[in-house]
Design a protein around this motif. Structure first.
Motif, PDB file in Angstrom:
ATOM      1  N   ALA A  72      46.827  46.508  30.347  1.00  0.00           N
ATOM      2  CA  ALA A  72      46.700  45.112  29.906  1.00  0.00           C
ATOM      3  C   ALA A  72      47.636  44.205  30.711  1.00  0.00           C
ATOM      4  CB  ALA A  72      47.001  44.987  28.416  1.00  0.00           C
ATOM      5  N   LEU A  73      48.870  44.652  30.943  1.00  0.00           N
ATOM      6  CA  LEU A  73      49.811  43.848  31.726  1.00  0.00           C
ATOM      7  C   LEU A  73      49.350  43.740  33.181  1.00  0.00           C
ATOM      8  CD1 LEU A  73      52.354  42.191  31.971  1.00  0.00           C
ATOM      9  CD2 LEU A  73      53.656  44.313  32.197  1.00  0.00           C
ATOM     10  N   ILE A  74      48.869  44.841  33.734  1.00  0.00           N
ATOM     11  CA  ILE A  74      48.364  44.810  35.111  1.00  0.00           C
ATOM     12  C   ILE A  74      47.176  43.853  35.214  1.00  0.00           C
ATOM     13  CG2 ILE A  74      47.162  46.165  36.878  1.00  0.00           C
ATOM     14  CD1 ILE A  74      49.000  48.536  36.008  1.00  0.00           C
ATOM     15  N   ASP A  75      46.265  43.896  34.242  1.00  0.00           N
ATOM     16  CA  ASP A  75      45.112  42.987  34.244  1.00  0.00           C
ATOM     17  C   ASP A  75      45.559  41.529  34.163  1.00  0.00           C
ATOM     18  OD1 ASP A  75      43.354  45.110  34.459  1.00  0.00           O
ATOM     19  OD2 ASP A  75      42.830  45.124  32.327  1.00  0.00           O
ATOM     20  N   ALA A  76      46.561  41.255  33.330  1.00  0.00           N
ATOM     21  CA  ALA A  76      47.072  39.885  33.200  1.00  0.00           C
ATOM     22  C   ALA A  76      47.718  39.425  34.509  1.00  0.00           C
ATOM     23  CB  ALA A  76      48.072  39.799  32.048  1.00  0.00           C
ATOM     24  N   MET A  77      48.452  40.319  35.144  1.00  0.00           N
ATOM     25  CA  MET A  77      49.079  39.976  36.415  1.00  0.00           C
ATOM     26  C   MET A  77      48.028  39.797  37.513  1.00  0.00           C
ATOM     27  SD  MET A  77      52.426  42.457  36.214  1.00  0.00           S
ATOM     28  CE  MET A  77      53.043  42.000  37.826  1.00  0.00           C
ATOM     29  N   ARG A  78      46.985  40.613  37.463  1.00  0.00           N
ATOM     30  CA  ARG A  78      45.893  40.476  38.423  1.00  0.00           C
ATOM     31  C   ARG A  78      45.202  39.121  38.237  1.00  0.00           C
ATOM     32  NH1 ARG A  78      43.003  45.142  37.648  1.00  0.00           N
ATOM     33  NH2 ARG A  78      44.333  46.169  39.127  1.00  0.00           N
ATOM     34  N   SER A  79      44.960  38.730  36.990  1.00  0.00           N
ATOM     35  CA  SER A  79      44.330  37.441  36.702  1.00  0.00           C
ATOM     36  C   SER A  79      45.191  36.277  37.184  1.00  0.00           C
ATOM     37  CB  SER A  79      44.085  37.277  35.206  1.00  0.00           C
ATOM     38  OG  SER A  79      43.118  38.200  34.764  1.00  0.00           O
ATOM     39  N   ALA A  80      46.513  36.475  37.150  1.00  0.00           N
ATOM     40  CA  ALA A  80      47.442  35.437  37.611  1.00  0.00           C
ATOM     41  C   ALA A  80      47.583  35.424  39.124  1.00  0.00           C
ATOM     42  CB  ALA A  80      48.806  35.634  36.957  1.00  0.00           C
ATOM     43  N   GLY A  81      46.960  36.416  39.795  1.00  0.00           N
ATOM     44  CA  GLY A  81      47.031  36.462  41.242  1.00  0.00           C
ATOM     45  C   GLY A  81      48.253  37.146  41.800  1.00  0.00           C
ATOM     46  N   VAL A  82      48.970  37.877  40.959  1.00  0.00           N
ATOM     47  CA  VAL A  82      50.183  38.552  41.403  1.00  0.00           C
ATOM     48  C   VAL A  82      49.890  39.972  41.868  1.00  0.00           C
ATOM     49  CG1 VAL A  82      52.474  39.320  40.696  1.00  0.00           C
ATOM     50  CG2 VAL A  82      51.593  37.160  39.876  1.00  0.00           C
ATOM     51  N   VAL A  83      48.900  40.619  41.261  1.00  0.00           N
ATOM     52  CA  VAL A  83      48.561  42.015  41.572  1.00  0.00           C
ATOM     53  C   VAL A  83      47.138  42.066  42.090  1.00  0.00           C
ATOM     54  CG1 VAL A  83      48.185  44.295  40.564  1.00  0.00           C
ATOM     55  CG2 VAL A  83      50.093  42.939  39.801  1.00  0.00           C
ATOM     56  N   GLU A  84      46.934  42.890  43.095  1.00  0.00           N
ATOM     57  CA  GLU A  84      45.573  43.141  43.568  1.00  0.00           C
ATOM     58  C   GLU A  84      45.406  44.636  43.750  1.00  0.00           C
ATOM     59  OE1 GLU A  84      46.332  42.432  48.320  1.00  0.00           O
ATOM     60  OE2 GLU A  84      45.342  40.902  47.153  1.00  0.00           O
TER      61      GLU A  84
END
Length: 85
Positions: A72-84
């Motif tokens: 869930a945290l990874i998905d949130a960070m991905r949505s924010a453009g921090v993680v790909e």
């Protein structure tokens, strides 16, 4: 998985976990202690499985719950453009 803009990400410990700041965009996130462990694990270049292991090792949480929280945290960070991926 890799962290995008890694050089712009700053994690600062607080009394309640940590704050993650993307100094490039100005976005920031308040992280609880398990969230701080997850983010630090990712910044260390590790993946979700290692984050899950570290969370279950440090906190009284079942693997299933840690898995849900990590993703869930990874998905949130991905949505924010921090993680790909």
């Amino acid at each position: 998985m890799k962290l995008r803009n890694r050089k712009h990400l700053v994690v600062t410990d607080t009394d309640y976990g940590a704050v993650l700041l993307d100094s490039k965009s100005g976005q920031y996130w308040q992280l609880n202690p398990p969230g701080a462990v997850i983010v630090r694990t990712l910044l260390d270049g590790e993946g979700p499985d290692e984050a899950i292991r570290r969370v279950t090792e440090r906190f009284d949480v079942e693997t299933e719950r840690a898995t849900t929280d990590v993703h869930a945290l990874i998905d949130a960070m991905r949505s924010a453009g921090v993680v790909e991926k």
